[in-house]
Design an enzyme around this catalytic site. Sequence first.
Site, PDB file in Angstrom:
ATOM      1  CD  GLU A 159     -61.429  10.109 -79.946  1.00  0.00           C
ATOM      2  OE1 GLU A 159     -61.450  11.841 -80.132  1.00  0.00           O
ATOM      3  OE2 GLU A 159     -60.896   9.341 -80.034  1.00  0.00           O
ATOM      4  CG  HIS A 203     -51.165   4.076 -80.370  1.00  0.00           C
ATOM      5  ND1 HIS A 203     -51.534   4.654 -81.524  1.00  0.00           N
ATOM      6  CD2 HIS A 203     -52.154   2.865 -81.108  1.00  0.00           C
ATOM      7  CE1 HIS A 203     -52.264   4.814 -82.767  1.00  0.00           C
ATOM      8  NE2 HIS A 203     -52.237   3.508 -82.292  1.00  0.00           N
TER       9      HIS A 203
END
Lengths: 352, 325
Positions: free
Chosen positions: A60, A129
């Site tokens: 990322e 999440h």
Amino acid sequence: MREIKYSEAILEATDQCMADDPSVYIMGLGVTDPKGVFGTTVGLEAKYGCRRVLDMPVAENGMTGIAIGSALAGMRPIMTHQRVDFMLLSLDQIINNAAKWHYMFGGIMKVPMVIRLLVGRGWGQGPQHSQSLQALFAHIPGLKVVMPTTPYDAKGLLVSAVEDDNPVIFIEHRWLHGVTGYVPEEKYRVPLGKAHVVREGKDVSLVASSYMTLEAIKAAEILAGYGIEAEIIDLRSLKPFDEETVIGSVKKTGRLVSVDGAWRTAGFSAEVLAATAEKAFKFLKSAPARIAFPDVPTPTSWALANHYYPRAVHIVNTVREMFGKHTLKVEQVEVKCDVPLDVPDKAFTGPF
Amino acid sequence: MNRDTLISLYYDMLRVRMVEETVAELYHEQQMRCPVHLCIGQEAISAGICAGLGKDDFVLSNHRSHGHYLSKGGDLKTMLAEIYGKSTGCSGGKGGSMHLSDLSVNFLGATPIVGGIIPVATGVSFAASMKGEDSVTVVFFGDAASEEGVFTESLNFAALKKLPVVFVCENNFFSVYSPLSCRQPRDRDNLAIAAAYGISGAKGDGNNVLDVYGLAEKAVSYARGGSGPYYLEFDTYRWREHCGPNYDNSLGYRKEEEFLEWRKRCPVESFENKLIKEGVMSAGQAGEFRLKIQREIAEAVEFAARSPFPEVEDMFSDVYAGELN
């Protein structure tokens, strides 16, 4: 009037931006897979090819730097992350490079890029999440932060974000993807930095964003039944923050409830209260209030998560307290729901 | 190699050396009020690499960027003005020594977050590749940056997409005061790491400008020809402290003898001796070059010192591109 889903609105905006400008490209994990980031990128690869629609290495920070470099050299990348939580490794590139490049080189270069972040909720998304970190991004000069609620705004804000010459953090709540609404077929823009008055009212201002706007709408309908007319402001953009619209509303109603789908401490809900205290203090008829998540990580078990997320009933009771009225019980407010609280509707059957 | 190239390599190194020495000399006046990371001792790498690049090729760099900037053709006046914090600086005073850029020569920028520039440079080459341009991007970084995750993340993507980027690691053995021995296993080999991604590479003597030039030529033509990225690593030594104008061997983090050994291998002096010995240039010519550079530097310092500071309201401009400012 054509109604489409929020996810389809995102796809349509991306498609139209890519068709109009060859420098727009999209990359992110899963953008080319059969599910296409919850339907938001489906079909793009077939239409624009693998050079402009890329799955990417799971790296990322590096990939964000690569997107930034490509933006400096004339491209307009859209990056996607299927959860906010997954992109935290890239904060170095976002905060140190993307947000500051224009400023630290005296305005001679720009970083036009969009970073799409999805906030997860329900079906046990849990601590890593489901984080809502909009306040963190809104704190950084040089970034713009938007979080649309409706399909109409999702499309219009994404077009504006792609066409903007700055890094824009574009936050989508997972539970909004399936929501339908009016979306014109042609390309149009919703300006960054402008809030939207969803419902007018004279008694209290409910200032919300993203999914929490829907809870505010439910709350306003219930409150109307008790004779309280709530004005709802959907912020749409947290940065630039449309203070003017918020302050204007509070001056009219004299009461503020700031509703934010994120943690309470140092969250954006506090920013809304601070702005109100600074600029509309003498108009306030009662102490302003915040509705936010408790300061704990999201628990996974649905037995706990059901008590973690504030809902319309909490907004209703906060407002009623402001008016000196007793709080209502959940069953007085909510119709007995035929699906558990950890999913947005029956169609949502997990796993994510 | 033709005489002009040899002379220009020498001239470039000498110029960078003299600029850095001027910065060191004037720093105590406390008018350059920002961190400076001098590249004295490391000039051969920037000179050798940039000599093989065209104006359209991109260079990005790190905190120790003065040599990279100047060798790529960056303007000396706006660089010094930037270090002086003046409105005429290349970043209008908002960047300082650690944020130099000169778009007229495609020196796209230098940033001081260790390793942070590597993926950005990779992205610049990615854009060139997507647009079908034949420019090559060179990124300079130090040995410590190769320890960052973004180093291998960038190698991976550059190899995956066969990007026209040349990674140039300047190994000066220290990250501030931390020696390589505390940071990397003894047998670690960045060439092998690059090779594991399928990236060709070479190591060279960072104090020998001809060695650097030769390897750079090969690397740049490889990348420009569409064969993909190339990795270069050069051993060298920074003479002065990590940040600032002084020598700091007395602190004890490295030995004076080690420094003296490296100083004997001064890239500028050794090349000067070679060119004189081989009759490429005379000692008199070298002296003339010094005078010419001195004059140029004096003029640039004067420009920087006399330039106005930015206005206070300039602080609020350039936060966003476009209509907000």
